[in-house]
Scaffold this motif. Structure first.
Motif, PDB file in Angstrom:
ATOM      1  N   CYS A  34      41.964  37.810  50.614  1.00 34.41           N
ATOM      2  CA  CYS A  34      41.255  38.890  51.317  1.00 34.41           C
ATOM      3  C   CYS A  34      40.551  38.297  52.533  1.00 34.41           C
ATOM      4  CB  CYS A  34      40.153  39.487  50.441  1.00 34.41           C
ATOM      5  SG  CYS A  34      40.691  39.989  48.822  1.00 34.41           S
ATOM      6  N   THR A  36      37.645  38.818  53.235  1.00 31.67           N
ATOM      7  CA  THR A  36      36.283  38.509  52.780  1.00 31.67           C
ATOM      8  C   THR A  36      36.275  37.270  51.866  1.00 31.67           C
ATOM      9  OG1 THR A  36      36.754  40.250  51.198  1.00 31.67           O
ATOM     10  CG2 THR A  36      35.142  40.757  52.909  1.00 31.67           C
ATOM     11  N   ARG A  37      37.435  36.638  51.738  1.00 33.42           N
ATOM     12  CA  ARG A  37      37.504  35.441  50.898  1.00 33.42           C
ATOM     13  C   ARG A  37      38.032  34.214  51.645  1.00 33.42           C
ATOM     14  NH1 ARG A  37      36.565  35.753  45.700  1.00 33.42           N
ATOM     15  NH2 ARG A  37      36.154  37.823  44.892  1.00 33.42           N
ATOM     16  N   CYS A  46      33.489  40.404  48.509  1.00 33.63           N
ATOM     17  CA  CYS A  46      32.530  41.503  48.566  1.00 33.63           C
ATOM     18  C   CYS A  46      31.480  41.285  47.471  1.00 33.63           C
ATOM     19  CB  CYS A  46      33.249  42.835  48.362  1.00 33.63           C
ATOM     20  SG  CYS A  46      34.611  43.064  49.536  1.00 33.63           S
ATOM     21  N   CYS A  49      32.420  42.002  43.751  1.00 31.32           N
ATOM     22  CA  CYS A  49      33.757  41.630  43.277  1.00 31.32           C
ATOM     23  C   CYS A  49      33.732  40.367  42.426  1.00 31.32           C
ATOM     24  CB  CYS A  49      34.678  41.441  44.479  1.00 31.32           C
ATOM     25  SG  CYS A  49      36.355  41.039  44.005  1.00 31.32           S
ATOM     26  N   LEU A  51      36.542  38.888  41.170  1.00 31.64           N
ATOM     27  CA  LEU A  51      37.814  38.155  41.140  1.00 31.64           C
ATOM     28  C   LEU A  51      37.530  36.709  41.515  1.00 31.64           C
ATOM     29  CD1 LEU A  51      40.196  40.632  42.966  1.00 31.64           C
ATOM     30  CD2 LEU A  51      40.222  40.028  40.557  1.00 31.64           C
ATOM     31  N   ARG A 125      42.656  47.105  51.678  1.00 28.86           N
ATOM     32  CA  ARG A 125      41.422  47.508  52.354  1.00 28.86           C
ATOM     33  C   ARG A 125      41.771  48.283  53.624  1.00 28.86           C
ATOM     34  NH1 ARG A 125      36.988  43.722  52.379  1.00 28.86           N
ATOM     35  NH2 ARG A 125      36.892  44.103  54.628  1.00 28.86           N
TER      36      ARG A 125
HETATM   37  S1  SF4 Z   1      36.593  43.864  46.479  1.00 23.04           S
HETATM   38 FE1  SF4 Z   1      38.721  43.773  47.180  1.00 23.04          FE
HETATM   39  S2  SF4 Z   1      38.558  43.121  49.333  1.00 23.04           S
HETATM   40 FE2  SF4 Z   1      36.590  42.645  48.376  1.00 23.04          FE
HETATM   41  S3  SF4 Z   1      36.825  40.498  47.729  1.00 23.04           S
HETATM   42 FE3  SF4 Z   1      37.365  41.798  45.978  1.00 23.04          FE
HETATM   43  S4  SF4 Z   1      39.588  42.019  46.077  1.00 23.04           S
HETATM   44 FE4  SF4 Z   1      38.896  41.292  48.090  1.00 23.04          FE
END
Ligand code: SF4
Length: 319
Positions: A34, A36-37, A46, A49, A51, A125
């Motif tokens: 992502c 954001t990663r 985010c 999140c 993950l 996204r």
């Molecule tokens: S919420 Fe979605 S875009 Fe944001 S870090 Fe997690 S997987 Fe990525």
């Protein structure tokens, strides 16, 4: 009439109408990350999140081969367990349009080529949908079913900032408008999250009215959860903030459903923490059935009915 059909247009009905078969999603890893990663917008993801790490197969072998292997290894179990007759390849985690078109074409076409796969669900996204990617999705959607699961999360900028999403509400609206015009064959399902301490009282109603105007096929709801290994967990321990009670959340859901067009399916009304022991707040998110039953009771008692309170078209504010 059962609870679902008497209050809203459920996903199960939409799937049955679309495929005339018992249809299940098979989760497939795309190997993507992502913005954001990977440091483009941020590095830790985010704020909500949980993950962790990166997808495991990237760069290990032919990408199409990995998609094929994942699908082939998962179909028999789901077939046996649920009596499933049709399958959708679900690129769920991370941002599954965050790559060049050649890579995306390879993994999407590999999935569609597998026996039993009737279509794709692609999670992404709103800021990762350049024109060539939208055109690819439309090209595939003209031949097979393609659903885009768009993580909008909120149409309120204050909440998007608090969630550290890295995009604003206008970005989501622009993406949805572009999808409607440029990719009319793609079924877009918007993911929304309610319960941020920054949300306005109109958050749910306004979100429904915006969706009504933007040609989406579906919506998927979840409450804000504070999960271990997230930035929100650190913040919550440092400066505890309000998280929604089940009653507060259900009232938001009722407001959303009452204002949503009856043509838009609802994939989910609330979420259950995948790892209950890692859910810090709200506590009710750790259980599945008790909150479900309470929500059902409140929705029925309120006379909730999808679309019953639509009195004017269009959003009131975007804030
Ligand atoms: S919420 Fe979605 S875009 Fe944001 S870090 Fe997690 S997987 Fe990525």
């Amino acid at each position: 009439m059962d609870f679902e059909s008497s209050t809203h247009f459920p996903y199960s009905k939409y799937l049955q109408e679309t495929f005339q078969a018992k249809t299940y999603k098979i989760v497939v890893a795309s190997g993507l990350t992502c913005p954001t990663r990977d440091g483009t917008i941020a590095k830790a993801g985010c704020a909500f999140c949980d993950l962790r790490g990166s997808s495991s197969f990237y760069g290990k072998k032919g990408r199409g081969d990995s998609v094929k292997e994942q699908i082939q290894s998962r179909i028999p179990g789901i077939q046996k367990r649920f009596g499933a007759e049709a399958f959708l390849a679900y690129f769920q985690s991370y941002t599954n349009t965050y790559s060049d078109v050649d890579y995306l074409r390879e993994i999407y076409e590999a999935a569609l080529a597998e026996p039993g796969i009737r279509g794709l669900c692609v999670g992404t996204r709103p800021d990762c949908l350049p024109d060539p990617v939208i055109d690819l999705l439309e090209e595939l959607a003209q031949k097979s079913y393609v659903s885009l699961e768009l993580g909008v999360q909120s149409f309120e900028d204050k909440s998007l900032l608090w969630l550290e999403r890295g995009h604003d509400a206008q970005c989501s609206i622009d993406a949805l408008e572009k999808l409607r015009v440029r990719a009319p064959s793609v079924h877009t399902c918007v993911h929304l999250m309610f319960g941020q301490p920054t949300d306005t009282p109109e958050v749910a109603k306004n979100a429904a009215l915006i969706l009504n105007d933007l040609g989406v096929k579906g919506a998927k709801l979840h409450q804000l959860m504070v999960l271990e290994h997230t930035k929100l967990a650190e913040l919550y321990r440092r400066e505890p903030f309000h998280t929604v009670s089940l009653e507060e959340y259900t009232n938001l859901v009722i407001d959303f459903v009452d204002h949503l067009s009856p043509e838009i399916y609802i994939e989910r009304l609330s979420a259950t923490a995948t790892h209950p022991d890692e859910c810090i707040a709200p506590e009710w998110s750790r259980n599945r059935w008790a909150p479900h039953n309470k929500m059902r009771e409140m929705m029925l008692a309120s006379g909730c009915k999808q679309g019953r309170r639509i009195i004017s078209k269009g959003p009131t504010t975007l804030s």
